[in-house]
Design an enzyme around this catalytic site. Sequence first.
Site, mmCIF file in Angstrom:
data_model
loop_
_atom_site.group_PDB
_atom_site.id
_atom_site.type_symbol
_atom_site.label_atom_id
_atom_site.label_comp_id
_atom_site.label_asym_id
_atom_site.label_seq_id
_atom_site.Cartn_x
_atom_site.Cartn_y
_atom_site.Cartn_z
ATOM 1 N N SER A 40 0.830 -1.212 0.000
ATOM 2 C CA SER A 40 0.000 0.000 0.000
ATOM 3 C C SER A 40 0.866 1.264 0.000
ATOM 4 C CB SER A 40 -0.947 0.001 1.196
ATOM 5 O OG SER A 40 -1.806 -1.128 1.140
ATOM 6 N N HIS A 59 3.059 2.660 7.503
ATOM 7 C CA HIS A 59 1.853 2.476 8.328
ATOM 8 C C HIS A 59 1.853 1.104 8.982
ATOM 9 C CE1 HIS A 59 1.005 0.588 4.485
ATOM 10 N NE2 HIS A 59 0.176 -0.197 5.151
HETATM 11 N N1 LIG Z 1 -7.560 -4.418 2.739
HETATM 12 C C1 LIG Z 1 -6.625 -3.910 3.513
HETATM 13 O O1 LIG Z 1 -6.926 -3.402 4.593
HETATM 14 C C2 LIG Z 1 -5.201 -3.989 3.094
HETATM 15 C C3 LIG Z 1 -4.165 -3.827 4.028
HETATM 16 C C4 LIG Z 1 -2.850 -4.000 3.608
HETATM 17 C C5 LIG Z 1 -2.561 -4.268 2.305
HETATM 18 N N2 LIG Z 1 -3.595 -4.364 1.412
HETATM 19 C C6 LIG Z 1 -3.364 -4.694 -0.004
HETATM 20 O O2 LIG Z 1 -3.220 -6.101 -0.078
HETATM 21 C C7 LIG Z 1 -2.427 -6.431 -1.218
HETATM 22 C C8 LIG Z 1 -1.293 -7.338 -0.807
HETATM 23 O O3 LIG Z 1 -0.376 -6.610 0.001
HETATM 24 P P1 LIG Z 1 1.101 -7.187 0.237
HETATM 25 O O4 LIG Z 1 1.794 -6.148 1.032
HETATM 26 O O5 LIG Z 1 1.034 -8.586 0.719
HETATM 27 O O6 LIG Z 1 1.621 -7.155 -1.265
HETATM 28 P P2 LIG Z 1 2.817 -7.981 -1.961
HETATM 29 O O7 LIG Z 1 3.169 -7.224 -3.190
HETATM 30 O O8 LIG Z 1 3.862 -8.320 -0.984
HETATM 31 O O9 LIG Z 1 2.082 -9.346 -2.348
HETATM 32 C C9 LIG Z 1 1.291 -9.497 -3.493
HETATM 33 C C10 LIG Z 1 1.628 -10.862 -4.078
HETATM 34 O O10 LIG Z 1 0.748 -11.149 -5.161
HETATM 35 C C11 LIG Z 1 1.486 -11.878 -6.123
HETATM 36 N N3 LIG Z 1 0.794 -11.882 -7.418
HETATM 37 C C12 LIG Z 1 0.970 -11.046 -8.472
HETATM 38 N N4 LIG Z 1 0.174 -11.433 -9.482
HETATM 39 C C13 LIG Z 1 -0.524 -12.512 -9.065
HETATM 40 C C14 LIG Z 1 -1.498 -13.349 -9.664
HETATM 41 N N5 LIG Z 1 -1.927 -13.145 -10.916
HETATM 42 N N6 LIG Z 1 -1.991 -14.376 -8.943
HETATM 43 C C15 LIG Z 1 -1.578 -14.588 -7.684
HETATM 44 N N7 LIG Z 1 -0.641 -13.824 -7.062
HETATM 45 C C16 LIG Z 1 -0.137 -12.801 -7.749
HETATM 46 C C17 LIG Z 1 2.839 -11.174 -6.113
HETATM 47 O O11 LIG Z 1 3.863 -11.979 -6.680
HETATM 48 C C18 LIG Z 1 3.056 -10.920 -4.633
HETATM 49 O O12 LIG Z 1 3.749 -11.983 -4.022
HETATM 50 C C19 LIG Z 1 -1.989 -5.096 -1.813
HETATM 51 O O13 LIG Z 1 -2.899 -4.734 -2.832
HETATM 52 C C20 LIG Z 1 -2.128 -4.141 -0.641
HETATM 53 O O14 LIG Z 1 -2.317 -2.802 -1.058
HETATM 54 C C21 LIG Z 1 -4.884 -4.256 1.786
HETATM 55 ZN ZN LIG Z 2 -0.341 -2.072 4.684
#
Ligand SMILES: NC(=O)c1ccc[n+]([C@@H]2O[C@H](COP(=O)([O-])OP(=O)(O)OC[C@H]3O[C@@H](n4cnc5c(N)ncnc54)[C@H](O)[C@@H]3O)[C@@H](O)[C@H]2O)c1
Ligand SMILES: [Zn+2]
Length: 395
Positions: A40, A59
């Site tokens: 994020s 954050h």
């Molecule tokens: N809802 C919430 O409150 C909240 C809180 C924190 C983070 N997020 C969001 O959650 C998501 C994940 O965050 P993160 O920090 O773990 O990100 P990250 O980038 O570490 O993990 C994302 C993973 O998805 C994989 N990926 C890419 N394409 C893919 C596909 N087609 N199929 C399956 N996997 C695939 C990537 O290789 C990576 O390992 C982000 O979008 C982030 O903004 C949401």
């Molecule tokens: Zn986060």
Amino acid sequence: MRAAVLFEENEPLEVVEVDLADPGPGEVRVRLAATGLCASDWHTITGAIPSPTPSVLGHEGAGVVVSVGQGVRRVAPGDHVVLSWVPNCGYCRYCETGRPNLCATATPALLAGTLVSGARRLSHRGLPLYHYSFLSTFAEETVVDEAACVVVRDDVPLSVAALVGCAVTTGYGAVVNRARVEPGATVLVFGAGGVGLSAVMAARSSGARHVVAVEPEATKRALALELGATHAVDPSGEDVAATVRGLTDGEGVDVAIEAAGRVELVGVAFGLTRRGGTIVCVGVPAVGSSASLPGPELVRHEKVVTGSLYGSCRPHVDMPRILDLYAEGRLPLDRLVTRTYTLDEINAGFLDLVSGRLARGVVTFPDATDAAPAASGATGAPGSTGAPGSTPGEG
Ligand SMILES: NC(=O)c1ccc[n+]([C@@H]2O[C@H](COP(=O)([O-])OP(=O)(O)OC[C@H]3O[C@@H](n4cnc5c(N)ncnc54)[C@H](O)[C@@H]3O)[C@@H](O)[C@H]2O)c1
Ligand SMILES: [Zn+2]
Ligand SMILES: [Zn+2]
């Protein structure tokens, strides 16, 4: 004190001297011990999820309370705290009905890049800086609202506690609070970053029978298997649908979690979920994007498509509870840390994140107090900081 400042979108963060004003009424000054690098933050650096600049991002942090402003009762100097990016008010409709993560009272301040009162406590050479998600943890110290401070046990490393500030609570809570995964369930998780891997751990510890992780990066598929996934599938070369059908008599999974941040996967997840099943959207798509779902099945199959913000958590209940599970060896959260960085290495950390090398990267602050031994052999405790230039996986 030093902080990593985002002066403009799409520019590297600059580590500079920053002035931090004393905490005002209801505010708390915290010395950071560690802060995770979340996708994020990266979305804000690129402008996909905009936030006012110049600002101090970050954050997902934990640290030690240094001083408190007038009227603060919940925390005292020396307390170990996880910082919550939902400083919920405690009395609005959402707080009163047990959904503090949806507290809307502070939303205007969130969008404005200030603390809840509208104040800013950060500045650089007289130029006021914006806060980010109320926390601004890419800094040696920060001032936050009292409600953002979740006091936690002081016998777990703060480098592990930091992850509970975002990724862990988000992934764990999507499974436990939102989907309410039952023993024997089959759970599909898209994305094995910090959030998705936390969902994998939570699904297994909830008694799921099959946990299928979908992740293009081989090292993260391997880690998912170590952390509780029963199957790990490469979406670029393997047939996810065939794996799911094979495990579920063609019916589909009980619960699918989108934690990759790719909005097109919401429809894919919908198609792979059984009648009456639950699809939890956790990844944050770019502003203006939308998901597409098949109309007839949406009605006939009674599937539940739901978002989950911050793991639908109740910060002051769930965060200490998650750390208890860690301390008891039931959630090996330290295994999420691929490597640690100094604040000066933060841009390298983000490059590692976007190149897919990190489960989680963590910036640690050498001067901060950390607690003693990890429950399951932490790799992320200060002291294990990877040498500059060391490759991910070594730290
Ligand atoms: N809802 C919430 O409150 C909240 C809180 C924190 C983070 N997020 C969001 O959650 C998501 C994940 O965050 P993160 O920090 O773990 O990100 P990250 O980038 O570490 O993990 C994302 C993973 O998805 C994989 N990926 C890419 N394409 C893919 C596909 N087609 N199929 C399956 N996997 C695939 C990537 O290789 C990576 O390992 C982000 O979008 C982030 O903004 C949401
Ligand atoms: Zn986060
Ligand atoms: Zn509220």
